[in-house]
Design a protein around this motif. Structure first.
Motif, PDB file in Angstrom:
ATOM      1  N   LYS A 252     -19.192   0.616 -11.760  1.00 38.67           N
ATOM      2  CA  LYS A 252     -19.735  -0.595 -12.405  1.00 38.67           C
ATOM      3  C   LYS A 252     -19.248  -0.721 -13.853  1.00 38.67           C
ATOM      4  N   LEU A 253     -18.989   0.436 -14.481  1.00 36.06           N
ATOM      5  CA  LEU A 253     -18.515   0.393 -15.877  1.00 36.06           C
ATOM      6  C   LEU A 253     -17.133  -0.238 -15.970  1.00 36.06           C
ATOM      7  N   ASN A 254     -16.505  -0.433 -14.818  1.00 32.38           N
ATOM      8  CA  ASN A 254     -15.194  -1.100 -14.808  1.00 32.38           C
ATOM      9  C   ASN A 254     -15.322  -2.609 -14.694  1.00 32.38           C
ATOM     10  N   LEU A 255     -16.528  -3.133 -14.885  1.00 25.93           N
ATOM     11  CA  LEU A 255     -16.685  -4.594 -14.865  1.00 25.93           C
ATOM     12  C   LEU A 255     -15.659  -5.230 -15.811  1.00 25.93           C
ATOM     13  N   GLY A 256     -14.890  -6.155 -15.296  1.00 27.95           N
ATOM     14  CA  GLY A 256     -13.868  -6.829 -16.105  1.00 27.95           C
ATOM     15  C   GLY A 256     -12.577  -6.053 -16.247  1.00 27.95           C
ATOM     16  N   HIS A 257     -12.614  -4.739 -15.902  1.00 27.19           N
ATOM     17  CA  HIS A 257     -11.459  -3.883 -16.192  1.00 27.19           C
ATOM     18  C   HIS A 257     -10.319  -3.992 -15.183  1.00 27.19           C
ATOM     19  N   THR A 258     -10.644  -4.356 -13.932  1.00 30.27           N
ATOM     20  CA  THR A 258      -9.561  -4.490 -12.945  1.00 30.27           C
ATOM     21  C   THR A 258      -8.624  -5.595 -13.424  1.00 30.27           C
ATOM     22  N   PHE A 259      -9.236  -6.693 -13.850  1.00 30.36           N
ATOM     23  CA  PHE A 259      -8.433  -7.794 -14.390  1.00 30.36           C
ATOM     24  C   PHE A 259      -7.833  -7.386 -15.740  1.00 30.36           C
ATOM     25  N   ALA A 260      -8.638  -6.703 -16.557  1.00 26.31           N
ATOM     26  CA  ALA A 260      -8.184  -6.347 -17.909  1.00 26.31           C
ATOM     27  C   ALA A 260      -6.925  -5.474 -17.870  1.00 26.31           C
ATOM     28  N   HIS A 261      -6.929  -4.471 -16.983  1.00 25.72           N
ATOM     29  CA  HIS A 261      -5.745  -3.588 -16.927  1.00 25.72           C
ATOM     30  C   HIS A 261      -4.509  -4.381 -16.521  1.00 25.72           C
ATOM     31  N   ALA A 262      -4.707  -5.338 -15.595  1.00 19.85           N
ATOM     32  CA  ALA A 262      -3.568  -6.168 -15.164  1.00 19.85           C
ATOM     33  C   ALA A 262      -3.111  -7.080 -16.309  1.00 19.85           C
ATOM     34  N   ILE A 263      -4.058  -7.588 -17.071  1.00 16.88           N
ATOM     35  CA  ILE A 263      -3.712  -8.442 -18.226  1.00 16.88           C
ATOM     36  C   ILE A 263      -2.949  -7.607 -19.270  1.00 16.88           C
ATOM     37  N   VAL A 280     -10.825  -7.293 -21.518  1.00 11.80           N
ATOM     38  CA  VAL A 280     -12.070  -7.077 -20.760  1.00 11.80           C
ATOM     39  C   VAL A 280     -12.903  -8.365 -20.753  1.00 11.80           C
ATOM     40  N   SER A 281     -12.910  -9.065 -21.868  1.00 22.65           N
ATOM     41  CA  SER A 281     -13.673 -10.317 -21.958  1.00 22.65           C
ATOM     42  C   SER A 281     -13.133 -11.343 -20.943  1.00 22.65           C
ATOM     43  N   VAL A 282     -11.828 -11.529 -20.931  1.00 18.80           N
ATOM     44  CA  VAL A 282     -11.218 -12.441 -19.941  1.00 18.80           C
ATOM     45  C   VAL A 282     -11.548 -11.933 -18.533  1.00 18.80           C
ATOM     46  N   GLY A 283     -11.453 -10.606 -18.372  1.00 18.18           N
ATOM     47  CA  GLY A 283     -11.700  -9.998 -17.058  1.00 18.18           C
ATOM     48  C   GLY A 283     -13.128 -10.227 -16.571  1.00 18.18           C
ATOM     49  N   MET A 284     -14.085 -10.232 -17.496  1.00 17.99           N
ATOM     50  CA  MET A 284     -15.482 -10.452 -17.080  1.00 17.99           C
ATOM     51  C   MET A 284     -15.668 -11.886 -16.582  1.00 17.99           C
ATOM     52  N   VAL A 285     -14.994 -12.841 -17.259  1.00 17.68           N
ATOM     53  CA  VAL A 285     -15.087 -14.236 -16.809  1.00 17.68           C
ATOM     54  C   VAL A 285     -14.452 -14.355 -15.413  1.00 17.68           C
ATOM     55  N   MET A 286     -13.335 -13.646 -15.215  1.00 16.19           N
ATOM     56  CA  MET A 286     -12.680 -13.709 -13.893  1.00 16.19           C
ATOM     57  C   MET A 286     -13.549 -13.039 -12.827  1.00 16.19           C
ATOM     58  N   ALA A 287     -14.228 -11.973 -13.213  1.00 14.28           N
ATOM     59  CA  ALA A 287     -15.136 -11.296 -12.263  1.00 14.28           C
ATOM     60  C   ALA A 287     -16.290 -12.230 -11.888  1.00 14.28           C
ATOM     61  N   GLU A 324       0.448 -13.058 -11.039  1.00 20.55           N
ATOM     62  CA  GLU A 324       0.951 -12.013 -11.954  1.00 20.55           C
ATOM     63  C   GLU A 324      -0.073 -10.873 -12.081  1.00 20.55           C
ATOM     64  N   LEU A 325      -1.341 -11.247 -12.122  1.00 21.67           N
ATOM     65  CA  LEU A 325      -2.385 -10.211 -12.245  1.00 21.67           C
ATOM     66  C   LEU A 325      -2.455  -9.369 -10.975  1.00 21.67           C
ATOM     67  N   VAL A 326      -2.428 -10.040  -9.843  1.00 18.58           N
ATOM     68  CA  VAL A 326      -2.562  -9.332  -8.577  1.00 18.58           C
ATOM     69  C   VAL A 326      -1.401  -8.354  -8.367  1.00 18.58           C
ATOM     70  N   ASP A 327      -0.200  -8.752  -8.761  1.00 16.66           N
ATOM     71  CA  ASP A 327       0.943  -7.850  -8.623  1.00 16.66           C
ATOM     72  C   ASP A 327       0.707  -6.570  -9.433  1.00 16.66           C
ATOM     73  N   ALA A 328       0.157  -6.715 -10.617  1.00 18.77           N
ATOM     74  CA  ALA A 328      -0.111  -5.532 -11.440  1.00 18.77           C
ATOM     75  C   ALA A 328      -1.272  -4.721 -10.865  1.00 18.77           C
ATOM     76  N   MET A 329      -2.272  -5.401 -10.310  1.00 19.77           N
ATOM     77  CA  MET A 329      -3.457  -4.705  -9.769  1.00 19.77           C
ATOM     78  C   MET A 329      -3.096  -3.763  -8.626  1.00 19.77           C
TER      79      MET A 329
END
Ligand code: GLY
Length: 366
Positions: A252-263, A280-287, A324-329
């Motif tokens: 759960k501490l990775n909230l926003g981080h899956t997207f964040a790492h890709a960003i 992480v902020s952008v990632g939380m909105v995407m989550a 682009e994000l999904v490719d990095a994920m």
């Protein structure tokens, strides 16, 4: 001094101790008195903090052979730097009963913690984090490590510091962007477990943003900031105590981080300067958007979360396409057999982990 304990199966494995620099100095001296020698690794930008601290500790510490001063950056967060720290420990005579003390942000604490974990198979270590991000997240919970082959934190171990000292006073002169980066992680913690702190943190950060004199605001609102840091560390300590090695709840501490790492990965390739907290902020909105699409969050929640993060001054628009994000994920170290543990958010205190292939997330988000 206020203490938050971290447990593993009922045993205390680490603690976060909050107080003034004077109180921390006294406590450090007491702790280090059981060691042969104290070795300090410090970020070049905060050597003044080390000087203030050691002026207080005075003769109270055992043999302290100088300081290893680091230029901390993601670029030099490498095995090479960790080996340099180990080499310096050897040269300065550190033995198995020595203690390493790291002063700096998350890059410094991650590398120093890793060096202390492998030097002579592990020596005592403790941290004085000097950024908000390191205080509420990086320096608590035992994750240590370095980047490798352009992958963040690819090599490392989970090993708990004996103590993380938390001092809000050291944040007064933290640059605004770095402060906001930590605010993002703090808000993330309160989205995971609210306890009334989510609104309080957003209000605090928005008021700070509109304050004419940031430093004066931080000095006059230090108690409120300390209370928020304490609450955020409490959230993390609770989760780590229940799942130290991230096999369940800690995800759960990775909230926003899956997207964040890709960003962050895309940003590095594109030469864009995006901080971890911004990503992480952008990632939380995407989550939140993904949560809406799966039916977990009510329609419109992602928009309201975005407005709240905007009010704080955080980044909320993604500069990259979903593809682009999904490719990095797919290449993220947390992707297991093509499945990603997405953390969905539906409101403060409402998060859940949902396992999904990257392509399925891409379909939902397009
Ligand atoms: N920064 C997330 C964790 O420590 O698990």
């Amino acid at each position: 001094m206020e203490e938050i304990l971290i447990y593993d199966r009922g045993m205390v494995i680490s603690r976060a101790v909050a107080g003034s620099l004077e109180e921390i100095a006294a406590r450090l001296a007491e702790m280090a008195s059981g060691s042969t020698s104290l070795h300090v690794v410090c970020d070049r930008n905060v050597t003044h903090v080390a000087e203030r601290l050691f002026a207080e500790v005075g003769d109270g510490v055992p043999d302290a052979p100088g300081m290893f001063v680091l230029d901390a950056s993601e670029k030099n967060k490498t095995m090479g730097t960790v080996l340099d720290i180990c080499g310096w420990l050897m040269e300065s005579g550190a033995d198995r009963n020595s203690m390493l003390f790291a002063i700096g942000g998350g890059i410094v604490t991650d590398m120093a913690g890793f060096a202390a974990s492998i030097y002579m198979r592990g020596i005592r270590f403790a941290y004085l984090p000097t950024t908000l991000l390191a205080q509420v997240d990086a320096s608590v919970g035992g994750k240590t490590g370095v980047n490798y082959n352009s992958y963040k934190n690819m090599l490392g171990v989970i090993r708990q510091p004996e103590c993380t000292f938390i001092c809000a006073d050291v944040l007064d002169s933290l640059p605004e962007r770095d402060f906001l980066s930590g605010a993002s992680e703090m808000i993330k913690s309160f989205l995971i477990e609210d306890g009334g702190n989510y609104r309080r943190a957003v209000d605090f950060m928005s008021s700070l943003r509109s304050a004419g004199d940031r430093k004066a605001f931080l000095v006059s609102h230090r108690d409120e900031l300390s209370a928020l840091i304490h609450a955020a560390v409490g959230v993390k300590a609770g989760i780590v105590s229940r799942d130290q090695f991230e096999s369940g709840e800690r995800r759960k501490l990775n909230l926003g981080h899956t997207f964040a790492h890709a960003i962050e990965k895309n940003a590095r390739s594109a030469g864009l300067d995006i901080t971890h907290g911004e990503a992480v902020s952008v990632g939380m909105v995407m989550a939140a958007r993904l949560a809406e699409k799966t039916g977990y969050a009510e329609a419109g929640y992602a928009g309201s979360l975005k407005s709240e993060l905007d009010s704080v001054g955080l980044m909320t628009e993604c500069p990259f396409s979903v593809q682009e994000l999904v490719d990095a994920m797919r290449k993220d170290k947390k992707t297991e057999g093509g499945i990603i543990h997405f953390v969905l958010v539906a409101g403060p205190g409402m998060v859940k982990i949902e396992d999904m292939a990257a392509d399925r997330a891409a379909e939902l988000l397009k």
